[in-house]
Enzyme design. Structure first.
Site, PDB file in Angstrom:
ATOM      1  CG  ASP A 195      -1.201  -6.843   1.885  1.00 35.16           C
ATOM      2  OD1 ASP A 195      -0.362  -7.735   1.634  1.00 35.16           O
ATOM      3  OD2 ASP A 195      -1.229  -5.750   1.289  1.00 35.16           O
TER       4      ASP A 195
ATOM      5  CE  LYS B 293      -2.013  -2.276   2.339  1.00 32.80           C
ATOM      6  NZ  LYS B 293      -2.778  -3.353   1.674  1.00 32.80           N
TER       7      LYS B 293
ATOM      8  CE  LYS C 237       0.471  -2.684  -0.415  1.00 36.35           C
ATOM      9  NZ  LYS C 237      -0.300  -3.925  -0.701  1.00 36.35           N
TER      10      LYS C 237
END
Length: 229
Positions: free
Chosen positions: A99, A161, A191
């Site tokens: 990430d 995300k 996400k």
């Protein structure tokens, strides 16, 4: 919809979409070890842990658990070369998913070409591994959110995300809904992360279009419910 209009929430199913997360600065190995054991017990999608614990977590779980970690976290303003080095090192140590945080200064300066190139650089290093791109929605305008959705889709990354959980606020329903509308039916997934503390909220994020949930509290909530019948 259940009795009294309450939504029925399949909690075990939701946990399969959860990156069981512990990214606090003062997290120690005993807490990370417990996080991994909980993830295995309750069938979460992964654990999301600090980079310094990746090797030990990978050795502990021996391929039975997806190990997710972070790059350029939480501020995103390290150089692309530094992020690339970090990504390569973490992959060597056993990370399955990364990430990464984008450089928000480049967003402010509208240097979207630099952001696109950086994401592509990291995706190339990841190869078949999943790359999630953290854009920190609480610091963005609506126009910037839309632009970054399209740019992340173009980059070849796997997820956009919402948040690190370390700035202002985390995910909002409005952000995820906007992402889903902007992305449409493309390959890019969403996400939602930061501040998600109930199964009802997690369920709503999934309904709105997220397919992963970054959360630190849902496993503990589920365990408490099991213990109290």
């Amino acid at each position: 919809v259940g009795l009294g209009g309450e939504r029925i929430v399949d909690k075990k199913q939701i946990l399969k979409s959860v990156d069981h997360t512990l990214l606090r600065q003062d997290a120690g190995w005993e807490q990370i070890r417990q996080l991994c054991e909980e993830a295995l017990e309750f069938g979460t999608a992964s654990v999301c842990i600090p980079p310094s614990f990746v090797r030990r977590a990978a050795e502990l779980t021996g391929g039975r658990l997806v190990i997710d970690t972070v790059v350029g976290f939480p501020n995103g303003y390290s150089t692309t070369a530094a992020k690339a080095f970090e990504a390569e090192e973490l992959i060597r140590q056993g990370a399955d998913e990364l990430d990464m945080v984008i450089n928000l200064g480049d967003v402010r300066d509208r240097r979207f070409d630099r952001i696109l190139q950086e994401i592509r650089t990291l995706k190339e290093l990841c190869g078949p591994r999943i790359l999630k791109v953290i854009v920190e929605t609480c610091l963005l305008t609506e126009e910037e959110k839309k632009t970054l959705c399209l740019l992340t889709a173009e980059s070849g990354a796997d997820y956009i995300k919402t948040s690190t959980g370390f700035a202002g606020r985390g995910a909002s329903f409005a952000d995820v809904s906007l992402f889903a509308r902007t992305i449409g039916d493309g390959k890019l997934r969403i996400k939602a992360a930061g501040g998600i503390g109930t199964f009802e909220d997690a369920s709503r994020f999934l309904e709105l279009g997220a397919s992963r949930i970054g959360a630190s509290r849902l496993v503990a909530l589920y365990r408490e419910e099991l213990q109290h019948g």
